[in-house]
Write an enzyme that holds these catalytic residues in place. Sequence first.
Site, PDB file in Angstrom:
ATOM      1  N   GLY A 189       2.784  -1.026   4.359  1.00 41.45           N
ATOM      2  CA  GLY A 189       2.859   0.397   4.043  1.00 41.45           C
ATOM      3  C   GLY A 189       4.315   0.812   3.841  1.00 41.45           C
ATOM      4  O   GLY A 189       4.874   0.661   2.764  1.00 41.45           O
ATOM      5  N   GLY A 190       4.924   1.302   4.905  1.00 41.41           N
ATOM      6  CA  GLY A 190       6.285   1.854   4.827  1.00 41.41           C
ATOM      7  C   GLY A 190       7.280   0.947   4.125  1.00 41.41           C
ATOM      8  O   GLY A 190       8.038   1.404   3.249  1.00 41.41           O
ATOM      9  N   GLU A 249      -5.553  -4.678  10.587  1.00 46.45           N
ATOM     10  CA  GLU A 249      -4.504  -3.687  10.820  1.00 46.45           C
ATOM     11  C   GLU A 249      -4.802  -2.930  12.108  1.00 46.45           C
ATOM     12  O   GLU A 249      -5.600  -1.987  12.111  1.00 46.45           O
ATOM     13  CB  GLU A 249      -4.448  -2.687   9.657  1.00 46.45           C
ATOM     14  CG  GLU A 249      -4.146  -3.323   8.316  1.00 46.45           C
ATOM     15  CD  GLU A 249      -3.581  -2.313   7.336  1.00 46.45           C
ATOM     16  OE1 GLU A 249      -2.490  -2.553   6.827  1.00 46.45           O
ATOM     17  OE2 GLU A 249      -4.221  -1.277   7.111  1.00 46.45           O
ATOM     18  N   ASN A 284       0.873  -1.172   0.000  1.00 44.21           N
ATOM     19  CA  ASN A 284       0.000   0.000   0.000  1.00 44.21           C
ATOM     20  C   ASN A 284       0.911   1.223   0.000  1.00 44.21           C
ATOM     21  O   ASN A 284       1.471   1.576   1.029  1.00 44.21           O
ATOM     22  CB  ASN A 284      -0.889  -0.043   1.256  1.00 44.21           C
ATOM     23  CG  ASN A 284      -1.722   1.208   1.428  1.00 44.21           C
ATOM     24  OD1 ASN A 284      -1.794   2.047   0.522  1.00 44.21           O
ATOM     25  ND2 ASN A 284      -2.347   1.347   2.594  1.00 44.21           N
ATOM     26  N   TRP A 285       1.056   1.816  -1.176  1.00 46.93           N
ATOM     27  CA  TRP A 285       2.026   2.908  -1.310  1.00 46.93           C
ATOM     28  C   TRP A 285       1.481   4.221  -0.749  1.00 46.93           C
ATOM     29  O   TRP A 285       2.199   5.209  -0.697  1.00 46.93           O
ATOM     30  CB  TRP A 285       2.448   3.070  -2.776  1.00 46.93           C
ATOM     31  CG  TRP A 285       3.134   1.857  -3.353  1.00 46.93           C
ATOM     32  CD1 TRP A 285       3.392   0.665  -2.707  1.00 46.93           C
ATOM     33  CD2 TRP A 285       3.666   1.708  -4.674  1.00 46.93           C
ATOM     34  NE1 TRP A 285       4.039  -0.199  -3.543  1.00 46.93           N
ATOM     35  CE2 TRP A 285       4.221   0.406  -4.769  1.00 46.93           C
ATOM     36  CE3 TRP A 285       3.716   2.538  -5.798  1.00 46.93           C
ATOM     37  CZ2 TRP A 285       4.821  -0.074  -5.935  1.00 46.93           C
ATOM     38  CZ3 TRP A 285       4.306   2.059  -6.965  1.00 46.93           C
ATOM     39  CH2 TRP A 285       4.859   0.775  -7.022  1.00 46.93           C
ATOM     40  N   LYS A 286       0.208   4.250  -0.399  1.00 46.82           N
ATOM     41  CA  LYS A 286      -0.432   5.448   0.164  1.00 46.82           C
ATOM     42  C   LYS A 286      -0.171   6.662  -0.741  1.00 46.82           C
ATOM     43  O   LYS A 286      -0.091   6.509  -1.963  1.00 46.82           O
ATOM     44  CB  LYS A 286       0.040   5.660   1.606  1.00 46.82           C
ATOM     45  CG  LYS A 286      -0.183   4.399   2.465  1.00 46.82           C
ATOM     46  CD  LYS A 286      -0.019   4.608   3.930  1.00 46.82           C
ATOM     47  CE  LYS A 286      -0.287   3.283   4.650  1.00 46.82           C
ATOM     48  NZ  LYS A 286      -0.211   3.402   6.115  1.00 46.82           N
ATOM     49  N   GLU A 290      -6.966   4.862   7.651  1.00 47.58           N
ATOM     50  CA  GLU A 290      -6.745   6.279   7.318  1.00 47.58           C
ATOM     51  C   GLU A 290      -7.964   6.851   6.597  1.00 47.58           C
ATOM     52  O   GLU A 290      -8.304   8.023   6.766  1.00 47.58           O
ATOM     53  CB  GLU A 290      -5.456   6.413   6.479  1.00 47.58           C
ATOM     54  CG  GLU A 290      -4.226   6.190   7.358  1.00 47.58           C
ATOM     55  CD  GLU A 290      -3.026   5.582   6.657  1.00 47.58           C
ATOM     56  OE1 GLU A 290      -2.967   5.590   5.405  1.00 47.58           O
ATOM     57  OE2 GLU A 290      -2.130   5.078   7.371  1.00 47.58           O
ATOM     58  N   SER A 334       3.272  -2.028  10.439  1.00 45.57           N
ATOM     59  CA  SER A 334       4.726  -2.115  10.660  1.00 45.57           C
ATOM     60  C   SER A 334       5.279  -3.507  10.393  1.00 45.57           C
ATOM     61  O   SER A 334       6.187  -3.957  11.094  1.00 45.57           O
ATOM     62  CB  SER A 334       5.093  -1.630  12.073  1.00 45.57           C
ATOM     63  OG  SER A 334       4.731  -0.269  12.246  1.00 45.57           O
TER      64      SER A 334
HETATM   65  P1  PGA Z   1       2.716   0.317   7.714  1.00 45.55           P
HETATM   66  O1  PGA Z   1       1.273   0.558   7.041  1.00 45.55           O
HETATM   67  O2  PGA Z   1       3.265  -0.955   7.165  1.00 45.55           O
HETATM   68  O3  PGA Z   1       3.510   1.523   7.332  1.00 45.55           O
HETATM   69  O4  PGA Z   1       2.482   0.241   9.200  1.00 45.55           O
HETATM   70  C1  PGA Z   1       0.393  -0.523   6.822  1.00 45.55           C
HETATM   71  C2  PGA Z   1      -0.900  -0.004   6.223  1.00 45.55           C
HETATM   72  O5  PGA Z   1      -1.389   1.050   6.652  1.00 45.55           O
HETATM   73  O6  PGA Z   1      -1.476  -0.629   5.311  1.00 45.55           O
END
Ligand code: PGA
Length: 249
Positions: free
Chosen positions: A233-234, A166, A9-11, A97, A212
């Site tokens: 994400g990150g 999540e 998920n590149w956001k 989010e 994370s």
């Molecule tokens: P994160 O994000 O790996 O940066 O914690 C996960 C997500 O929100 O899908």
Amino acid sequence: MRQKIIAGNWKMNKTPGESVGLAQAIKAACAKVPKAKVVVCPPFTALAAVSGVVRGSAVALGAQNMHWEKSGAYTGEVSAAMLLDLGCSYVILGHSERRTYFGETDEIVNRKVKTALAAGLIPIVCVGETLAQRKESQTEFVVSAQIVHGVAGLGADLGRIVVAYEPVWAIGTGLTATPAQAQAVHALIRGKLTELGGAALAQTIAIQYGGSMKPDNAPELLSQTDIDGGLIGGAALDAVSFMGIVNAV
Ligand code: PGA
């Protein structure tokens, strides 16, 4: 056996140019067909470019959101048909989010899930409790409600969804649910899916963990009975760390 699915998920990161570079690196690394299903979810503005990179490869394309209506006067929104046309097969829905900053409720998530399924997209339906809710021992109540209301009324289509657990307190914070904490909630989710669709169907649904997840904590998380992959994400913004998780499967 459920195939594990690792989705990035590149956001709100990466221009189309940057996205092409990242997608090319992931595609090249996935040439030796990985055990996991690999999905990349760039921002809307990069979907067309990334679609051109991953088409015909082992890497699938997903979007991060969509509208629940098929078309119409919804300024700034994107429809399921538009995503399909760009080559998407997945769409992330109800991410925390979206719920926190854009007011998405379980009812909205449910409408989007139905629209996505009707269009032929696979929804990745996100659920999870906040830190305050966990501290107040509300995790079970909150996650159960998100599942029961978010994926209500799907009938046999329930078997086509992916769920992502999540915990909000673990997203982007560096805090991870312990494998045992995550497994407990994943088992709860599978129990709710069993109530909704029966045990045979619930056993086929992939439930990803997100929050994370990194190459170093992925092996233990992914070895839990009911953890069927990750929503990243990150660590998905860098091909080496993302592939570290893919290869942990
Ligand atoms: P994160 O994000 O790996 O940066 O914690 C996960 C997500 O929100 O899908």
